[in-house]
Design a protein around this motif. Structure first.
Motif, short mmCIF file in Angstrom:
data_model
loop_
_atom_site.label_atom_id
_atom_site.label_comp_id
_atom_site.label_asym_id
_atom_site.label_seq_id
_atom_site.Cartn_x
_atom_site.Cartn_y
_atom_site.Cartn_z
N LEU A 93 0.84 -1.20 0.00
CA LEU A 93 0.00 0.00 0.00
C LEU A 93 0.87 1.25 0.00
O LEU A 93 0.63 2.19 -0.78
N TYR A 94 1.88 1.28 0.87
CA TYR A 94 2.80 2.42 0.89
C TYR A 94 3.50 2.59 -0.45
O TYR A 94 3.59 3.70 -0.99
N GLN A 95 4.04 1.50 -0.97
CA GLN A 95 4.82 1.58 -2.20
C GLN A 95 3.97 2.05 -3.37
O GLN A 95 4.41 2.87 -4.19
N SER A 96 2.75 1.54 -3.48
CA SER A 96 1.86 1.94 -4.56
C SER A 96 1.52 3.42 -4.48
O SER A 96 1.55 4.14 -5.48
N LEU A 97 1.22 3.90 -3.27
CA LEU A 97 0.89 5.32 -3.10
C LEU A 97 2.08 6.22 -3.41
O LEU A 97 1.95 7.21 -4.15
N SER A 98 3.23 5.90 -2.86
CA SER A 98 4.39 6.77 -3.06
C SER A 98 4.80 6.82 -4.54
O SER A 98 5.16 7.88 -5.05
N LEU A 170 2.50 7.80 5.10
CA LEU A 170 3.87 7.68 4.58
C LEU A 170 3.89 7.72 3.06
O LEU A 170 4.72 8.40 2.46
N GLY A 171 2.96 6.98 2.42
CA GLY A 171 2.91 6.98 0.96
C GLY A 171 2.61 8.35 0.39
O GLY A 171 3.21 8.78 -0.60
N GLY A 173 3.13 11.35 1.94
CA GLY A 173 4.22 12.27 2.21
C GLY A 173 5.42 12.04 1.32
O GLY A 173 5.95 12.98 0.70
N VAL A 174 5.87 10.79 1.22
CA VAL A 174 7.02 10.47 0.38
C VAL A 174 6.70 10.72 -1.09
O VAL A 174 7.52 11.23 -1.85
N GLY A 175 5.46 10.40 -1.50
CA GLY A 175 5.08 10.61 -2.89
C GLY A 175 5.06 12.08 -3.28
O GLY A 175 5.55 12.45 -4.35
N VAL A 176 4.51 12.93 -2.41
CA VAL A 176 4.45 14.37 -2.71
C VAL A 176 5.86 14.96 -2.75
O VAL A 176 6.19 15.76 -3.64
N CYS A 257 7.67 14.80 5.47
CA CYS A 257 7.87 14.69 4.01
C CYS A 257 6.77 15.42 3.26
O CYS A 257 7.03 16.10 2.25
N LEU A 258 5.52 15.28 3.73
CA LEU A 258 4.40 15.95 3.08
C LEU A 258 4.55 17.46 3.13
O LEU A 258 4.31 18.16 2.12
#
Length: 275
Positions: A93-98, A170-171, A173-176, A257-258
């Protein structure tokens, strides 16, 4: 007096210039982007949404069968498949979102030159769609494993929800943050991919924190995904009470991160679009 407009000339498209973007996203625009991505990502491939379920299911089955040949029993419980599912699914879930959020601007770039669509809309659309998809996949796979496998577990919903919420924050924040950094420095995507490649092995998918030597524990405690998988397993194994968990750490890491990503995108989103 203003010069008359020549009707034979084409009307210029609105651009993302100063003062044309809205300060917040509108639900109607976000929903339109969600539907667009659903049709683009799932509507054009055979099977569509089925692959969103089959891909993580295949990974879990391969991991479970592979390690069952090497070990007598998992670190918790008696089912290898359930043990690895409780670690893999929140990580997935985290990896897909980020990953998808980091490419939000590049995916929707042609639409972002219109004042009705902003980068906030693009980020929210990807966050909503992939969060709902990830939660649905997690629920279906775990419910299926519990129904098929011979496991006697006492479920606790609270730590499960904490783990899902942490993975989502986490996903996001890291993604943005990566969305901004990739837009400003395109090579950052490759650097980040190389830097985080060991993350799959360092996030507690194959083991629990207590199995590690003290030196490894001291290092991996700072990986927020170790806290996510720890909370997820608390919800399935009532006798497992990890003392290392810090709920504010994973959430705080994601929010930092966000915040950094929002500041960079707010300042440089026009430069990224016009690059």
């Amino acid at each position: 007096m203003s010069a008359p407009t020549d009707p034979s000339l084409p009307t210029p498209l609105p651009t993302a210039g100063p003062g044309t973007t809205r300060p917040f996203a509108t639900p109607r625009t976000v929903m339109a982007l969600v539907l667009r991505e659903m049709s683009t990502r799932y509507g054009r491939s055979p099977g569509g949404y089925v692959w969103a379920i089959l891909e993580p299911l295949g990974s879990i089955i391969v991991l479970g069968l592979g390690f069952s040949l090497l070990l007598r029993s998992p670190s918790l419980g008696s089912s290898f498949i359930l043990f690895y599912a409780t670690g893999y699914l929140p990580f997935n879930l985290y990896q897909s979102l980020s990953l998808t959020i980091s490419r939000a601007i590049s995916f929707s770039k042609p639409l972002l030159f219109y004042p009705a669509v902003t980068w906030v809309d693009a980020v929210l659309a990807r966050f909503i769609l992939n969060s709902l998809t990830g939660i649905l996949v997690t629920y279906l796979l775990l419910a299926g494993i519990l129904a098929v496998a011979d496991t006697r577990v006492v479920l606790d919903a609270q730590p499960m929800l904490v783990a899902i919420g942490q993975a989502m924050i986490l996903g996001l924040g890291v993604g943005v943050l990566n969305c901004a950094l990739i837009g400003l420095m395109p090579t950052w995507e490759m650097v980040w991919s190389i830097f985080t490649r060991p993350l799959f092995l360092a996030s507690g998918i194959f083991y629990i924190y207590e199995d590690l030597p003290q030196m490894a524990q001291d290092i991996l405690w700072y990986n927020p995904l170790m806290h996510v998988t720890g909370y997820m397993r608390m919800g399935f194994y009532p006798m497992y009470e990890p003392e290392y968990l810090a709920p504010a750490y994973a959430v705080g890491f994601g929010l930092i991160c966000l915040t950094m990503g929002l500041i960079l995108l707010g300042r440089y989103h026009r430069d990224i679009l016009n690059d």
